[in-house]
Design an enzyme around this catalytic site. Sequence first.
Site, PDB file in Angstrom:
ATOM      1  N   GLU A 250       0.803  -1.233   0.000  1.00  0.00           N
ATOM      2  CA  GLU A 250       0.000   0.000   0.000  1.00  0.00           C
ATOM      3  C   GLU A 250       0.838   1.288   0.000  1.00  0.00           C
ATOM      4  OE1 GLU A 250      -3.889  -1.519   2.486  1.00  0.00           O
ATOM      5  OE2 GLU A 250      -2.118  -1.019   3.641  1.00  0.00           O
TER       6      GLU A 250
HETATM    7  C1  TNX Z   1      -4.416  -3.898   4.742  1.00  0.00           C
HETATM    8  S1  TNX Z   1      -2.927  -6.275   4.195  1.00  0.00           S
HETATM    9  C2  TNX Z   1      -3.123  -3.717   5.176  1.00  0.00           C
HETATM   10  C3  TNX Z   1      -2.870  -3.309   6.574  1.00  0.00           C
HETATM   11  C4  TNX Z   1      -4.150  -3.118   7.333  1.00  0.00           C
HETATM   12  C5  TNX Z   1      -5.114  -4.213   6.963  1.00  0.00           C
HETATM   13  C6  TNX Z   1      -6.377  -4.179   7.746  1.00  0.00           C
HETATM   14  C7  TNX Z   1      -1.808  -5.303   4.053  1.00  0.00           C
HETATM   15  C8  TNX Z   1      -0.608  -5.832   3.475  1.00  0.00           C
HETATM   16  N1  TNX Z   1      -2.014  -4.052   4.451  1.00  0.00           N
HETATM   17  O1  TNX Z   1      -2.101  -2.145   6.591  1.00  0.00           O
HETATM   18  O2  TNX Z   1      -3.864  -3.152   8.685  1.00  0.00           O
HETATM   19  O3  TNX Z   1      -5.423  -4.098   5.596  1.00  0.00           O
HETATM   20  O4  TNX Z   1      -7.168  -5.294   7.482  1.00  0.00           O
END
Ligand code: TNX
Length: 538
Positions: free
Chosen positions: A342
């Site tokens: 992300e």
């Molecule tokens: C996505 S999954 C994220 C996390 C969040 C999560 C909450 C991922 C690699 N990144 O930063 O905590 O969703 O479900």
Amino acid sequence: MKSNLIKALFISCIFVALCSCEPEKKKRVLNLPQTDLAMENMIPMPMKVIPTNSGFALDKFTAIYTSENADGFPEVGKFLSEKIHAKTLLDISVNVEEISGREGVIYINQSDSLELNAPEAYQLYITKDSIILNSNTAAGAFRGVQTIRQIIPETPIDTVAPYKVWNIPTGKIIDNPVFEYRGSMLDVARHFFSVEDVKKYIDLLAYYKYNVLHLHLSDDQGWRIEIKSWPKLTEIGGSTEVGGKSGGFYTQEEYTDLVNYAAQRHIMIVPEIDMPGHTNAASVSYPFLNGNGKEVKLYTGMRVGFSTFDTRKDTTYAFIDDVVREISAITPGPYFHIGGDESHVTKKKDYIYFVEKVEKIVQKYGKRMIGWDEIATADIDSTSISQFWSSKENADLAIKKNMKIIMSPAKKAYLDMEYDTLSKHGLHWAGYIPTDTAYVWSPETYEGIPLENILGIEAPLWSETISTIDELEYLAFPRAIGYAELSWSTPENRDWEKYKVRLANQAPFLDRMNVKYYPSPLIDWKKSKYTYKEIQKD
Ligand code: TNX
């Protein structure tokens, strides 16, 4: 060491022959009720279970012997003795030469048999007279010990004997995990969890034969591990958490304590420093790291994707070099997780440049890089590992590069997803995950990812909505028990209807461990006849 065992066996035979007339010790003439090893509530289900329908009497005369010079075996024996005590209050000696008064014996043997030619394979032979646990490695013996713990009945049987007897079903178990990597992740960044809380989670994972705990040690809201060369990371970056309460961090000594505690349970810690996104806490501590052009301040909300390191500064990589070096030095396991998810405000070309540079740093310190599935967009080595959480496209890129993949699909394996609309904690961006949905899927075939690329399974527990151990347990249990079976047991041995019954029977263990699990209405949870306290009283 073998000679010791043979000696013990020999002496015990003579002893049995001499003492068979003594009434106090004649427990073998006790009428132990018939048993069925195949009906035991073992999770994960072992590969093969062959029942022989009689009983091994576990009682105050039982003793444990282990291969004494094989690395880690005596410790596995001591672990079993402690856990037998916790369940039954029996005091079972380990490798004590003097065996007078000992009848049924548990042997934990290092064996070079070809059948055990896999790192965590073990075999159990349970007869009326002995329990023999064979394994090539202490890790395998440790997994076998969990099976023994699970088949010790919750309560002693009624006998005429003036002491308590636990009737362990006899038979043979041949077992070996399907996947070599069986993990859970704990996010200690969004909310901080104490060393004591993490140890409890490790204990629970160990009982279900997990072998990896991945610690998500940094994110926008907090930096949770001491880095001696960059002290403000924890002074400033570790000071708070989601919701604004004070945060916390592990000193390197505390982290080492966790690593050792996990290692004693044959669980490895995988440390994660999430970057180049999810780095607000690092950038508040050292603003030169920030690459989003905005002024940085402490963040205690739940948004993602707004932060990034400055990927074009040499000083950023000097910083990362120190962080990877210090953490690698106190992490015996082979992996270092760089996050990489992300990074919405990092330009694509900067992201790729960054991941490729950081991979080299991780390798320089002798580790294999793991990252969330986005890392496969960079030109990285086949030795690096991609953790699949949402993008099939990224998984395909990893497959093309011949990389191994850890299966953590958010729709199936995210422990922070709500069970249903009534859930007390959790999120639902990837959907609701009731206890059956968590169990009824095949990591072996999910999204067509080839089996040969799959290193294993990991169930991540993100902590935006949980801040106490009780809340952690509510989200993790019972689902984490199902992921244990998905990562250990063969597809033929997995069946929801049968699993449901075995899961219902975990309640006495979970209660004894004071686990505040979510009492899923899909499960007919077993109430134990006696409580642990009652066993302690008499
Ligand atoms: C996505 S999954 C994220 C996390 C969040 C999560 C909450 C991922 C690699 N990144 O930063 O905590 O969703 O479900």
